[in-house]
Design a protein around this motif. Structure first.
Motif, PDB file in Angstrom:
ATOM      1  N   PHE A  61       0.835  -1.188   0.000  1.00 43.52           N
ATOM      2  CA  PHE A  61       0.000   0.000   0.000  1.00 43.52           C
ATOM      3  C   PHE A  61       0.879   1.250   0.000  1.00 43.52           C
ATOM      4  O   PHE A  61       2.002   1.244   0.491  1.00 43.52           O
ATOM      5  CB  PHE A  61      -0.864   0.050   1.274  1.00 43.52           C
ATOM      6  CG  PHE A  61      -1.804  -1.110   1.452  1.00 43.52           C
ATOM      7  CD1 PHE A  61      -1.342  -2.341   1.885  1.00 43.52           C
ATOM      8  CD2 PHE A  61      -3.156  -0.958   1.218  1.00 43.52           C
ATOM      9  CE1 PHE A  61      -2.205  -3.413   2.061  1.00 43.52           C
ATOM     10  CE2 PHE A  61      -4.029  -2.024   1.381  1.00 43.52           C
ATOM     11  CZ  PHE A  61      -3.548  -3.250   1.807  1.00 43.52           C
ATOM     12  N   TYR A  88       0.241   5.330   1.264  1.00 42.56           N
ATOM     13  CA  TYR A  88      -0.611   6.322   1.899  1.00 42.56           C
ATOM     14  C   TYR A  88       0.100   7.669   1.836  1.00 42.56           C
ATOM     15  O   TYR A  88       1.331   7.737   1.793  1.00 42.56           O
ATOM     16  CB  TYR A  88      -0.872   5.969   3.366  1.00 42.56           C
ATOM     17  CG  TYR A  88      -1.825   4.813   3.576  1.00 42.56           C
ATOM     18  CD1 TYR A  88      -1.365   3.492   3.501  1.00 42.56           C
ATOM     19  CD2 TYR A  88      -3.169   5.025   3.841  1.00 42.56           C
ATOM     20  CE1 TYR A  88      -2.245   2.431   3.689  1.00 42.56           C
ATOM     21  CE2 TYR A  88      -4.053   3.967   4.027  1.00 42.56           C
ATOM     22  CZ  TYR A  88      -3.578   2.681   3.944  1.00 42.56           C
ATOM     23  OH  TYR A  88      -4.443   1.615   4.129  1.00 42.56           O
ATOM     24  N   GLN A 122       0.201  11.687   3.647  1.00 41.66           N
ATOM     25  CA  GLN A 122      -0.191  12.536   4.777  1.00 41.66           C
ATOM     26  C   GLN A 122       0.155  13.983   4.435  1.00 41.66           C
ATOM     27  O   GLN A 122       1.334  14.362   4.426  1.00 41.66           O
ATOM     28  CB  GLN A 122       0.534  12.098   6.054  1.00 41.66           C
ATOM     29  CG  GLN A 122       0.071  12.816   7.308  1.00 41.66           C
ATOM     30  CD  GLN A 122       0.690  12.238   8.567  1.00 41.66           C
ATOM     31  OE1 GLN A 122       1.828  11.787   8.561  1.00 41.66           O
ATOM     32  NE2 GLN A 122      -0.066  12.255   9.664  1.00 41.66           N
ATOM     33  N   LYS A 151       3.930  13.942   3.053  1.00 39.88           N
ATOM     34  CA  LYS A 151       4.724  12.799   3.488  1.00 39.88           C
ATOM     35  C   LYS A 151       4.041  11.535   2.976  1.00 39.88           C
ATOM     36  O   LYS A 151       2.827  11.380   3.123  1.00 39.88           O
ATOM     37  CB  LYS A 151       4.846  12.760   5.008  1.00 39.88           C
ATOM     38  CG  LYS A 151       5.868  11.747   5.502  1.00 39.88           C
ATOM     39  CD  LYS A 151       6.231  11.976   6.943  1.00 39.88           C
ATOM     40  CE  LYS A 151       7.386  11.081   7.373  1.00 39.88           C
ATOM     41  NZ  LYS A 151       7.811  11.340   8.770  1.00 39.88           N
ATOM     42  N   PHE A 206       3.896   7.317   2.777  1.00 35.00           N
ATOM     43  CA  PHE A 206       4.226   6.104   3.505  1.00 35.00           C
ATOM     44  C   PHE A 206       3.915   4.881   2.658  1.00 35.00           C
ATOM     45  O   PHE A 206       2.819   4.754   2.104  1.00 35.00           O
ATOM     46  CB  PHE A 206       3.418   6.000   4.795  1.00 35.00           C
ATOM     47  CG  PHE A 206       3.756   7.024   5.833  1.00 35.00           C
ATOM     48  CD1 PHE A 206       3.038   8.207   5.930  1.00 35.00           C
ATOM     49  CD2 PHE A 206       4.794   6.810   6.731  1.00 35.00           C
ATOM     50  CE1 PHE A 206       3.343   9.152   6.894  1.00 35.00           C
ATOM     51  CE2 PHE A 206       5.108   7.747   7.698  1.00 35.00           C
ATOM     52  CZ  PHE A 206       4.382   8.918   7.787  1.00 35.00           C
ATOM     53  N   GLU A 264       1.136  -5.538   4.120  1.00 33.34           N
ATOM     54  CA  GLU A 264       0.302  -6.439   4.908  1.00 33.34           C
ATOM     55  C   GLU A 264       0.678  -7.862   4.517  1.00 33.34           C
ATOM     56  O   GLU A 264       0.751  -8.182   3.321  1.00 33.34           O
ATOM     57  CB  GLU A 264      -1.186  -6.202   4.643  1.00 33.34           C
ATOM     58  CG  GLU A 264      -2.095  -7.138   5.447  1.00 33.34           C
ATOM     59  CD  GLU A 264      -3.569  -6.830   5.290  1.00 33.34           C
ATOM     60  OE1 GLU A 264      -3.914  -5.743   4.796  1.00 33.34           O
ATOM     61  OE2 GLU A 264      -4.386  -7.689   5.663  1.00 33.34           O
ATOM     62  N   LEU A 310      -0.642  -3.975   9.262  1.00 33.80           N
ATOM     63  CA  LEU A 310       0.159  -3.191   8.340  1.00 33.80           C
ATOM     64  C   LEU A 310       1.480  -2.829   9.002  1.00 33.80           C
ATOM     65  O   LEU A 310       1.491  -2.355  10.138  1.00 33.80           O
ATOM     66  CB  LEU A 310      -0.563  -1.905   7.956  1.00 33.80           C
ATOM     67  CG  LEU A 310      -1.547  -1.914   6.789  1.00 33.80           C
ATOM     68  CD1 LEU A 310      -2.028  -0.504   6.520  1.00 33.80           C
ATOM     69  CD2 LEU A 310      -0.933  -2.506   5.540  1.00 33.80           C
ATOM     70  N   PHE A 366       4.511  -0.231   8.405  1.00 29.03           N
ATOM     71  CA  PHE A 366       4.788   0.988   7.644  1.00 29.03           C
ATOM     72  C   PHE A 366       6.276   1.247   7.531  1.00 29.03           C
ATOM     73  O   PHE A 366       7.059   0.919   8.442  1.00 29.03           O
ATOM     74  CB  PHE A 366       4.156   2.194   8.340  1.00 29.03           C
ATOM     75  CG  PHE A 366       2.676   2.319   8.127  1.00 29.03           C
ATOM     76  CD1 PHE A 366       1.778   1.617   8.912  1.00 29.03           C
ATOM     77  CD2 PHE A 366       2.168   3.148   7.137  1.00 29.03           C
ATOM     78  CE1 PHE A 366       0.412   1.720   8.718  1.00 29.03           C
ATOM     79  CE2 PHE A 366       0.797   3.272   6.937  1.00 29.03           C
ATOM     80  CZ  PHE A 366      -0.076   2.554   7.722  1.00 29.03           C
ATOM     81  N   GLY A 367       6.664   1.870   6.423  1.00 30.35           N
ATOM     82  CA  GLY A 367       7.999   2.424   6.307  1.00 30.35           C
ATOM     83  C   GLY A 367       8.082   3.731   7.074  1.00 30.35           C
ATOM     84  O   GLY A 367       7.092   4.226   7.625  1.00 30.35           O
ATOM     85  N   GLN A 368       9.283   4.301   7.081  1.00 29.98           N
ATOM     86  CA  GLN A 368       9.528   5.517   7.861  1.00 29.98           C
ATOM     87  C   GLN A 368       8.911   6.754   7.230  1.00 29.98           C
ATOM     88  O   GLN A 368       8.772   7.792   7.874  1.00 29.98           O
ATOM     89  CB  GLN A 368      11.028   5.738   8.031  1.00 29.98           C
ATOM     90  CG  GLN A 368      11.824   4.504   8.415  1.00 29.98           C
ATOM     91  CD  GLN A 368      12.342   3.764   7.190  1.00 29.98           C
ATOM     92  OE1 GLN A 368      11.600   3.444   6.259  1.00 29.98           O
ATOM     93  NE2 GLN A 368      13.636   3.465   7.187  1.00 29.98           N
TER      94      GLN A 368
END
Lengths: 112, 114
Positions: free
Chosen positions: B34, B36, B38, B88, B90, B94, B102, B104-106
């Motif tokens: 995925f 995402y 922000q 930002k 991400f 999963e 999930l 997440f990367g940094q």
């Protein structure tokens, strides 16, 4: 469409205090999540719940409790607040399995 | 164990250029991936996902990503970039088996200069 509501938006507590964060969703989603986002970093999963009364620990569950008494709500308790836990706590929800997650606006925690 | 790495903490480019944000993952089976986004002062929003099938997936806001099993990558692309893409981003993984977790990367902060 739906919405995720998190309360409070800002939470200030004393070190050692027990603090509770609340999350409500009206998507009718099965699964709900709590993440912690530290400044400048990624998200880490604290707890998640696949259905009402289900609780699953994430990678960061130490120092936290969670509760899912209704399908629409998911609460997170910081059992003894520490200064190094100051972060934004994000609630999310989704349908089961491989589905996109919808995120709430977050609760910013400050520990004095 | 599963992990996600976004090696670029910051990416800056000019409006109109092509953007590519890197994401690599480590997982022993077929992953579900995925992206995402922000935006400043906002929470995360879903952009796109790869579950199975075509390795190039298209998402919202004109973004697409390519899944490359050979080098365990899932890079996000858009051309041209617009100043409103500054945010930002991400990448997340999963695991198969439907565990709903999930990782997440940094995150990568993208700045698009008008």
């Amino acid at each position: 469409g739906g919405i995720i509501t998190q309360t409070p938006k800002f939470l200030i507590g004393q070190e050692g205090q027990k603090l509770t964060l609340k999350c409500q969703q009206n998507f009718n989603h099965d699964t709900m999540y709590w993440y912690r986002q530290d400044s400048g970093k990624g998200l880490r999963l604290i707890y998640y719940s696949i259905t009402e009364n289900d609780l699953q620990k994430g990678d960061l569950s130490e120092g936290y409790d969670a509760s899912r008494e209704k399908k629409s709500s998911f609460s997170l308790t910081v059992t003894s607040a520490q200064k190094n836990e100051m972060a934004v706590f994000l609630c999310a929800s989704s349908w089961l399995f491989y589905a996109e997650q919808f995120f709430g606006p977050g609760t910013r925690l400050t520990v004095l | 164990a599963q992990s996600v790495d976004q090696p670029d903490a910051h990416v800056t480019l000019s409006e109109g250029a092509s953007l590519e944000l890197r994401c690599s993952y480590s997982y022993s089976a077929a992953p579900y991936l995925f992206w995402y986004v922000q935006y400043p002062g906002q929470s995360l929003q879903f952009l796109l996902k790869y579950i199975t099938g075509d390795t190039v997936v298209k998402g919202t806001k004109g973004f697409e990503a390519e899944f490359r099993k050979s080098n365990s990558s899932f890079n996000l692309k858009k051309s041209p970039a617009h100043w409103s893409d500054s945010a930002k981003y991400f990448c997340a993984l999963e695991g198969t088996g439907g565990n709903n977790k999930l990782t997440f990367g940094q995150g990568t902060v993208l700045s698009v200069i008008p």
